[in-house]
Write an enzyme that holds these catalytic residues in place. Structure first.
Site, mmCIF file in Angstrom:
data_model
loop_
_atom_site.group_PDB
_atom_site.id
_atom_site.type_symbol
_atom_site.label_atom_id
_atom_site.label_comp_id
_atom_site.label_asym_id
_atom_site.label_seq_id
_atom_site.Cartn_x
_atom_site.Cartn_y
_atom_site.Cartn_z
ATOM 1 N N ARG A 38 -4.543 -1.260 -8.422
ATOM 2 C CA ARG A 38 -3.359 -0.395 -8.270
ATOM 3 C C ARG A 38 -3.386 0.787 -9.235
ATOM 4 O O ARG A 38 -2.329 1.294 -9.618
ATOM 5 C CB ARG A 38 -2.058 -1.183 -8.451
ATOM 6 C CG ARG A 38 -1.816 -2.219 -7.362
ATOM 7 C CD ARG A 38 -0.442 -2.859 -7.524
ATOM 8 N NE ARG A 38 -0.277 -4.000 -6.623
ATOM 9 C CZ ARG A 38 0.493 -5.035 -6.879
ATOM 10 N NH1 ARG A 38 1.173 -5.101 -8.011
ATOM 11 N NH2 ARG A 38 0.591 -6.024 -6.018
ATOM 12 N N ASP A 87 -3.792 0.082 2.199
ATOM 13 C CA ASP A 87 -2.980 -1.125 2.107
ATOM 14 C C ASP A 87 -3.665 -2.203 2.935
ATOM 15 O O ASP A 87 -4.345 -1.893 3.929
ATOM 16 C CB ASP A 87 -1.562 -0.884 2.632
ATOM 17 C CG ASP A 87 -0.636 -2.063 2.334
ATOM 18 O OD1 ASP A 87 0.009 -2.058 1.268
ATOM 19 O OD2 ASP A 87 -0.581 -3.001 3.167
ATOM 20 N N TYR A 162 1.044 -13.207 6.039
ATOM 21 C CA TYR A 162 1.977 -12.141 6.418
ATOM 22 C C TYR A 162 2.309 -12.222 7.903
ATOM 23 O O TYR A 162 3.465 -12.103 8.318
ATOM 24 C CB TYR A 162 1.378 -10.765 6.113
ATOM 25 C CG TYR A 162 1.598 -10.290 4.703
ATOM 26 C CD1 TYR A 162 2.874 -9.957 4.246
ATOM 27 C CD2 TYR A 162 0.540 -10.141 3.816
ATOM 28 C CE1 TYR A 162 3.086 -9.500 2.951
ATOM 29 C CE2 TYR A 162 0.728 -9.691 2.525
ATOM 30 C CZ TYR A 162 2.004 -9.374 2.099
ATOM 31 O OH TYR A 162 2.211 -8.937 0.817
#
Length: 355
Positions: A38, A87, A162
């Site tokens: 990140r 992402d 997810y």
């Protein structure tokens, strides 16, 4: 490609002799290389400026914007590698899965996968689906020169979680219910995700990425026996699919101290270690033949220069006997981190570790 990362039958690429790739290959390095998970993102004011008014998933499809964001921490911090700005749900969006990244929430899936019929949402990924990735990496490699670019993807287990939960979860009850209650459907889902993930990594490597990292962010929720039986085969399939390119393959998960050996067995050349396990202990658990990546607690960066240097020195000391070491945080940069603290940390690690 040859197994050592140099194009077969060709002279080494511009990045081949970089400290980062040397460390990944467990070769002597002039200093311990540094990059941060990140590093391209929310901690940088220049990131907020260029992202203003642009939704997250849209920003991942604009090549010039992706290139600019990816380059920002290289310019500011002097890190030894860039990581492609994207992402983990981008390949899912690219094949038509109805999802969005909600601010303050994360990825939200409109139609969670709960039955075999729901697998129809997942078709194969083609390079044309993510042509913006190829374009962005072309822009990046032209700018980065000898600085390697790390491509990445989400691991099948984390993507499956997810998709089944419909968004972030702390308990993973739906995902685990499928894993335990319908192991055949679970295996088919992860196998399909392994193919999609491998396809996404191949696009990045063929466009010019010098290494790839597989993020299994949620794997720490699993017991070792469940990981070995129900998750490792899919991750291994991803790593095996890109093995012929000869680029280093990195594997990272959060809270995975009990899984480190298994994550290495999945096929990684470099195993990322979160901040909960010292690197010397992690090396004992993983065994020989791997470079380790990590593992300063990201929260230490809020404690002031002296504390940061003390803890960073502890990480370097724990790594002193390793076959290879890439300095990183034990998780991602927190959004409110002072960027100057990261710059100072890079300088400190380079100076402290100079051979």
């Amino acid at each position: 490609m040859s197994a050592n990362g140099s194009p077969a039958g060709q002279q080494p690429t511009a990045t081949y002799d970089s400290a980062f790739l040397k460390a990944c290959r467990r070769e002597p390095v002039p200093h311990t290389p540094v990059w941060f998970m990140r590093q391209a993102g929310r901690s940088l004011p220049e990131y907020h400026k260029v992202r203003e008014g642009v939704p997250m998933l849209e920003s991942c499809t604009r090549p010039e914007l992706v290139a600019e964001i990816t380059l920002q921490p290289v310019r500011r911090h002097g890190v030894d590698a860039a990581i492609y700005f994207s992402d983990i749900v981008v390949p899912l969006k690219a094949i038509g899965v109805d999802l969005d990244i909600k601010p303050g929430v994360g990825p939200v899936v409109a139609h969670p996968i709960r039955t075999r019929a729901d697998l129809a949402q997942l078709r194969d990924l083609t390079p044309e689906d993510v042509s913006y990735v190829t374009e962005a990496i072309g822009l990046l490699t032209a700018e980065l020169g000898p600085t390697p670019l790390i491509g990445f993807a989400g691991a099948p287990f984390t993507l499956a979680s997810y998709l089944i939960e419909g968004g972030p979860s702390r308990t993973y009850e739906n995902a685990k219910a499928m894993m335990y209650g319908d192991p055949e459907l679970w295996a088919d889902l992860l196998d399909r995700l392994a193919d999609i993930t491998a396809g996404f990594l191949k696009v990045q490597i063929e466009a010019g990425a010098s290494a790839v990292q597989l993020f299994d962010s949620w794997a720490g929720a699993l017991a070792p026996a469940d990981y070995r039986r129900s998750v490792l085969p899919a991750s291994a399939k991803v790593f095996d699919a890109v093995s012929g390119y000869g680029v280093p393959r990195i594997h990272f998960g959060v809270g995975t101290g009990e899984l480190l050996k298994l994550m290495g067995e999945a096929g990684a050349d470099v195993v990322g270690v979160d901040y909960r396990v010292p690197l010397d202990e992690a090396a004992r658990r993983i065994g020989p033949g791997k470079t380790l990546q990590g593992n300063l607690d990201p929260a230490v960066l809020f404690a002031g220069k002296e504390a940061v240097e003390t803890k960073a020195r502890e990480v370097l000391d724990a790594a002193a006997g390793l076959e290879g070491h890439v300095f990183n945080l034990g998780h991602g940069v927190m959004p409110s981190t002072d960027p100057d603290a990261l710059t100072r940390l890079v300088e400190f690690v380079h100076t402290e570790s100079t051979r």
